[in-house]
Design a protein around this motif. Structure first.
Motif, PDB file in Angstrom:
ATOM      1  N   GLY A 180       0.813  -1.206   0.000  1.00 16.13           N
ATOM      2  CA  GLY A 180       0.000   0.000   0.000  1.00 16.13           C
ATOM      3  C   GLY A 180       0.847   1.256   0.000  1.00 16.13           C
ATOM      4  N   PRO A 181       0.209   2.414   0.016  1.00 14.37           N
ATOM      5  CA  PRO A 181      -1.250   2.590   0.042  1.00 14.37           C
ATOM      6  C   PRO A 181      -1.913   2.493  -1.334  1.00 14.37           C
ATOM      7  CG  PRO A 181      -0.171   4.725   0.117  1.00 14.37           C
ATOM      8  CD  PRO A 181       0.926   3.704   0.135  1.00 14.37           C
ATOM      9  N   THR A 182      -1.114   2.396  -2.386  1.00 10.69           N
ATOM     10  CA  THR A 182      -1.695   2.334  -3.736  1.00 10.69           C
ATOM     11  C   THR A 182      -2.027   0.884  -4.092  1.00 10.69           C
ATOM     12  OG1 THR A 182       0.565   2.317  -4.597  1.00 10.69           O
ATOM     13  CG2 THR A 182      -0.608   4.428  -4.610  1.00 10.69           C
ATOM     14  N   TYR A 183      -2.935   0.302  -3.328  1.00 14.10           N
ATOM     15  CA  TYR A 183      -3.318  -1.095  -3.554  1.00 14.10           C
ATOM     16  C   TYR A 183      -3.848  -1.311  -4.975  1.00 14.10           C
ATOM     17  CZ  TYR A 183      -3.370  -0.959   1.588  1.00 14.10           C
ATOM     18  OH  TYR A 183      -3.042  -0.769   2.905  1.00 14.10           O
ATOM     19  N   TYR A 184      -4.534  -0.320  -5.498  1.00 19.33           N
ATOM     20  CA  TYR A 184      -5.161  -0.463  -6.818  1.00 19.33           C
ATOM     21  C   TYR A 184      -4.139  -0.658  -7.933  1.00 19.33           C
ATOM     22  CZ  TYR A 184      -3.836   4.393  -7.811  1.00 19.33           C
ATOM     23  OH  TYR A 184      -3.120   5.556  -8.034  1.00 19.33           O
ATOM     24  N   ARG A 185      -2.892  -0.341  -7.683  1.00 23.47           N
ATOM     25  CA  ARG A 185      -1.850  -0.516  -8.701  1.00 23.47           C
ATOM     26  C   ARG A 185      -1.229  -1.910  -8.652  1.00 23.47           C
ATOM     27  NH1 ARG A 185       2.567   3.956  -8.715  1.00 23.47           N
ATOM     28  NH2 ARG A 185       2.976   2.905 -10.719  1.00 23.47           N
ATOM     29  N   ARG A 186      -1.676  -2.754  -7.753  1.00 28.17           N
ATOM     30  CA  ARG A 186      -1.061  -4.072  -7.595  1.00 28.17           C
ATOM     31  C   ARG A 186      -1.729  -5.161  -8.420  1.00 28.17           C
ATOM     32  NH1 ARG A 186       2.367  -0.958  -6.617  1.00 28.17           N
ATOM     33  NH2 ARG A 186       2.473   0.072  -4.590  1.00 28.17           N
ATOM     34  N   GLU A 213     -15.673  -0.180   2.808  1.00 31.08           N
ATOM     35  CA  GLU A 213     -15.991  -1.182   1.792  1.00 31.08           C
ATOM     36  C   GLU A 213     -15.060  -1.055   0.589  1.00 31.08           C
ATOM     37  OE1 GLU A 213     -19.719  -2.584  -1.098  1.00 31.08           O
ATOM     38  OE2 GLU A 213     -19.719  -0.609  -0.158  1.00 31.08           O
ATOM     39  N   GLU A 214     -14.837   0.170   0.120  1.00 30.39           N
ATOM     40  CA  GLU A 214     -13.956   0.395  -1.029  1.00 30.39           C
ATOM     41  C   GLU A 214     -12.534  -0.034  -0.719  1.00 30.39           C
ATOM     42  OE1 GLU A 214     -16.188   4.314  -2.965  1.00 30.39           O
ATOM     43  OE2 GLU A 214     -14.638   4.543  -1.419  1.00 30.39           O
ATOM     44  N   LEU A 215     -12.054   0.329   0.473  1.00 32.45           N
ATOM     45  CA  LEU A 215     -10.683   0.009   0.851  1.00 32.45           C
ATOM     46  C   LEU A 215     -10.478  -1.500   0.950  1.00 32.45           C
ATOM     47  CD1 LEU A 215      -7.878   0.816   1.737  1.00 32.45           C
ATOM     48  CD2 LEU A 215      -8.754   1.183   4.050  1.00 32.45           C
ATOM     49  N   VAL A 216     -11.380  -2.182   1.621  1.00 30.33           N
ATOM     50  CA  VAL A 216     -11.251  -3.630   1.787  1.00 30.33           C
ATOM     51  C   VAL A 216     -11.377  -4.334   0.436  1.00 30.33           C
ATOM     52  CG1 VAL A 216     -12.284  -5.679   2.826  1.00 30.33           C
ATOM     53  CG2 VAL A 216     -12.030  -3.600   4.181  1.00 30.33           C
ATOM     54  N   ASN A 217     -12.279  -3.864  -0.425  1.00 27.67           N
ATOM     55  CA  ASN A 217     -12.390  -4.462  -1.759  1.00 27.67           C
ATOM     56  C   ASN A 217     -11.089  -4.346  -2.543  1.00 27.67           C
ATOM     57  OD1 ASN A 217     -15.034  -5.390  -1.624  1.00 27.67           O
ATOM     58  ND2 ASN A 217     -15.918  -3.531  -2.510  1.00 27.67           N
ATOM     59  N   THR A 218     -10.464  -3.186  -2.448  1.00 24.99           N
ATOM     60  CA  THR A 218      -9.204  -2.978  -3.171  1.00 24.99           C
ATOM     61  C   THR A 218      -8.136  -3.917  -2.640  1.00 24.99           C
ATOM     62  OG1 THR A 218      -9.819  -0.647  -3.312  1.00 24.99           O
ATOM     63  CG2 THR A 218      -7.594  -1.216  -3.960  1.00 24.99           C
ATOM     64  N   TYR A 219      -8.057  -4.010  -1.322  1.00 19.09           N
ATOM     65  CA  TYR A 219      -7.072  -4.911  -0.714  1.00 19.09           C
ATOM     66  C   TYR A 219      -7.365  -6.364  -1.084  1.00 19.09           C
ATOM     67  CZ  TYR A 219      -4.187  -7.153   2.820  1.00 19.09           C
ATOM     68  OH  TYR A 219      -3.247  -7.946   3.461  1.00 19.09           O
ATOM     69  N   ASP A 220      -8.626  -6.740  -1.056  1.00 21.95           N
ATOM     70  CA  ASP A 220      -8.992  -8.119  -1.414  1.00 21.95           C
ATOM     71  C   ASP A 220      -8.651  -8.434  -2.867  1.00 21.95           C
ATOM     72  OD1 ASP A 220      -9.858  -8.735   1.107  1.00 21.95           O
ATOM     73  OD2 ASP A 220     -11.974  -8.344   0.696  1.00 21.95           O
ATOM     74  N   ARG A 266      -9.844  -6.589 -11.445  1.00 23.34           N
ATOM     75  CA  ARG A 266     -10.582  -5.659 -10.581  1.00 23.34           C
ATOM     76  C   ARG A 266     -11.976  -6.256 -10.368  1.00 23.34           C
ATOM     77  NH1 ARG A 266     -12.957  -0.277 -12.299  1.00 23.34           N
ATOM     78  NH2 ARG A 266     -13.103   0.978 -10.399  1.00 23.34           N
ATOM     79  N   VAL A 267     -12.029  -7.228  -9.454  1.00 23.63           N
ATOM     80  CA  VAL A 267     -13.225  -8.063  -9.295  1.00 23.63           C
ATOM     81  C   VAL A 267     -14.134  -7.552  -8.184  1.00 23.63           C
ATOM     82  CG1 VAL A 267     -14.028 -10.370  -8.666  1.00 23.63           C
ATOM     83  CG2 VAL A 267     -12.081 -10.101 -10.222  1.00 23.63           C
ATOM     84  N   PHE A 268     -13.552  -7.236  -7.029  1.00 23.36           N
ATOM     85  CA  PHE A 268     -14.355  -6.784  -5.886  1.00 23.36           C
ATOM     86  C   PHE A 268     -14.562  -5.277  -6.009  1.00 23.36           C
ATOM     87  CE2 PHE A 268     -11.861 -10.458  -4.226  1.00 23.36           C
ATOM     88  CZ  PHE A 268     -12.925 -11.347  -4.135  1.00 23.36           C
ATOM     89  N   LEU A 269     -15.833  -4.873  -6.171  1.00 18.75           N
ATOM     90  CA  LEU A 269     -16.174  -3.467  -6.419  1.00 18.75           C
ATOM     91  C   LEU A 269     -17.271  -3.013  -5.455  1.00 18.75           C
ATOM     92  CD1 LEU A 269     -16.285  -3.664 -10.328  1.00 18.75           C
ATOM     93  CD2 LEU A 269     -14.446  -2.665  -8.927  1.00 18.75           C
ATOM     94  N   PRO A 270     -17.331  -1.723  -5.161  1.00 21.55           N
ATOM     95  CA  PRO A 270     -16.444  -0.644  -5.621  1.00 21.55           C
ATOM     96  C   PRO A 270     -15.090  -0.714  -4.907  1.00 21.55           C
ATOM     97  CG  PRO A 270     -17.988   0.216  -4.021  1.00 21.55           C
ATOM     98  CD  PRO A 270     -18.390  -1.219  -4.263  1.00 21.55           C
TER      99      PRO A 270
END
Length: 541
Positions: free
Chosen positions: A382-388, A411-418, A394-398
């Protein structure tokens, strides 16, 4: 026209800036503590900001002499601003470990923390005060001894107030401090200045320890029809509780769950809460309680002992550095410009590690014939989980496609991490498929273990690096997965049902990695401890 102020007034303004702005996070912490208590003395509550002001006044005054004041406090204001932001937004606690993380962070990782919020905070709390300090004309008392007397008198009054407050409310401060020991590491700038001092003393200027080889007696034992090819995958920032293999409700392990022979260990603890400590620790034969960084860096680790045994070792790096554990072995560091399909800017998706792997394995030469390839993943950094993870994963949304993660919903943060966990699982499945394709040549297996976990807002904490004794399970409970081919299981006489039971019922840690890898590679050496080999109870003989 410049404003002229006496040095004592300038010092008071600096004290108020640090006490009321940069130390706002500690006041919020006190608020949470005090509102949870049934009975609180009003005088004790009122004394807290006054104690901080008095203490800072006593500490700052010796640095308010001509030619020292402005350069010293400009540096202190800029660092204090960044430290307070990290504490306020992410709940970071500064100690020597966090200071070490900062110094060992590469430019790409540091850039991932840059966002509009931190820039605005820095402009308001650092740039503006620094400009004001430069603009003010500081008036110093003459003669010099008059100024010295004023400073000593002010320091004496501050100390007298602190002593008086201690006499009145010692039990209250002692009780709060005893039950909330992290408070002592939350005072800006004392926390990071003390951490910097310890880092300089223990790391930068420490007397080098003569390098010591260990396990030079290592050798591969037993009769094997084929040599072994083992993949050792070092994860980044993955926490066990987000693994569906361990009971998590979201399907984050949909790829490895389809693989037969995968074993997930449910209760595994990390050596530290940051890569700089955990990776050297997990590759050493030192346990967490006995870990000494200087000693670990001045002796052989797991990879060296494997090489002593005649096993060929290769390290593939996609996370900015191996923290010294690969210094004596062949290393391939992923260069983003060489893989535009997998990389953007200075970061690459972990599937890049499979590129050229067949040729690299074929090129590994060893006396014994067996090989180990270690992969250091970018994982869930992190913190740029979305770049990983790629857009296709990109399955878990939002999700939360931004670096100022504290401004995303939970919810958004956990989805990105998941999504990062799911993508890592995909990479592991692809590595297993690669091993399957080489079964005709080798007995194959894979071990995956993350370096530490991650906080995602629980208890006001984000990211990782919290001192171990204060760290929640989010940061210290990590996933450990194994996959061994049926041929390797038979060759090692490893009972998979037994291993499944051990994984579900027993507690393990990074302490087990060194000895377990030696054990599963059938390496015999005096530095091997069978009690820490998690595979040994499930092997015949």
């Amino acid at each position: 026209m410049r404003l002229t102020l006496g040095v004592m007034k300038v010092n008071l303004l600096l004290v108020l800036l640090f006490a009321l702005v940069f130390n706002w996070p500690i006041f919020l912490h006190f608020y949470r503590i005090l509102t949870a208590l049934e009975h609180v003395k009003a005088g004790f509550v009122l004394s807290i900001p006054l104690v901080l002001v008095a203490a800072l006044n006593a500490v700052f005054l010796p640095f308010t002499f001509r030619y020292l004041l402005k350069p010293f406090f400009i540096l202190l204001i800029m660092t204090g601003s960044l430290a307070s932001y990290a504490m306020l937004k992410y709940g970071i606690i500064f100690d020597v470990g966090m200071v070490q993380n900062i110094f060992e962070t590469n430019s790409g990782e540091a850039g991932s923390y840059l966002n509009g919020s931190v820039v605005l905070w820095f402009l308001l709390t650092a740039v503006l005060p620094v400009c004001a300090l430069l603009w003010i004309k500081v008036e110093y008392p003459a003669p010099w001894y008059k100024g010295l007397g004023l400073r000593l008198g002010s320091i004496a009054l501050s100390l007298l107030f602190l002593v008086g407050t201690a006499a009145l409310y010692y039990q209250d401060y002692a009780s709060v401090g005893r039950n909330n020991k992290s408070l002592g590491k939350e005072i800006v700038p004392a926390n990071y200045v003390h951490g910097l001092y310890k880092y300089a003393r223990d790391v930068v200027f420490a007397t080098p320890i003569p390098y010591q080889q260990i396990g030079t007696d290592a050798r591969v034992v037993g009769q094997h029809e084929k040599p072994t090819l083992m993949f050792l995958v070092v994860g980044e920032t993955a926490r066990s509780q987000n693994y569906s293999l361990n009971g998590y409700q979201k399907q984050t392990n949909g790829f490895t769950e389809q693989e037969a022979n995968v074993v997930s260990f449910r209760n595994v603890r990390s050596c530290g809460t940051a890569t700089a400590l955990s990776v050297p620790c997990m590759f050493s034969n030192l346990t967490r309680r006995g870990y000494d960084e200087a000693r670990a860096h001045s002796q052989d680790g797991l990879l060296d002992v494997l090489q002593h045994a005649g096993i060929s070792v290769l390290w593939k790096e996609n996370d900015g550095g191996c923290k010294g554990v690969c210094k004596n072995v062949p290393t391939i560091e992923i260069k983003p410009k060489a893989f535009p399909a997998y990389c953007s800017g200075d970061a690459c998706h972990d599937e890049v590690l499979l590129q050229g792997l067949d040729q690299q394995i074929a090129g590994m030469q060893s006396r014994e014939g067996s090989k180990l390839v270690a992969f250091h993943l970018m994982g869930s950094h992190g913190p740029t989980y979305y770049r990983r993870y790629p857009a296709a994963d990109r399955v878990f949304l939002p999700d939360c496609p931004r670096s100022d993660i504290e401004n995303c919903s939970n919810e958004e943060l956990v989805n990105t991490y998941d999504n990062t966990i799911r993508y890592t699982d995909k990479v592991l499945a692809r590595l297993i498929d690669k091993l399957k394709s080489l079964e005709s040549q080798y007995n194959v297996g894979l071990v995956y273990l993350s370096d530490h976990g991650e906080s995602l807002g629980a208890m006001g904490l984000y990211l990782h690096g919290t001192p171990y004794k204060f760290a929640p399970d989010d940061q210290t409970r990590v996933p450990l997965l194994t996959w061994f081919s049926p041929q390797l299981q038979a060759d090692r006489q490893l009972n998979l049902d037994c291993l499944q039971q051990e994984a579900a019922s027993k507690r393990f840690s990074h302490d087990n990695l060194f000895h377990s890898m030696l054990g599963i590679m059938d390496v015999q050496t005096q530095v091997y401890d069978g009690k820490l080999d998690l595979f040994k109870p499930c092997r015949a003989g």
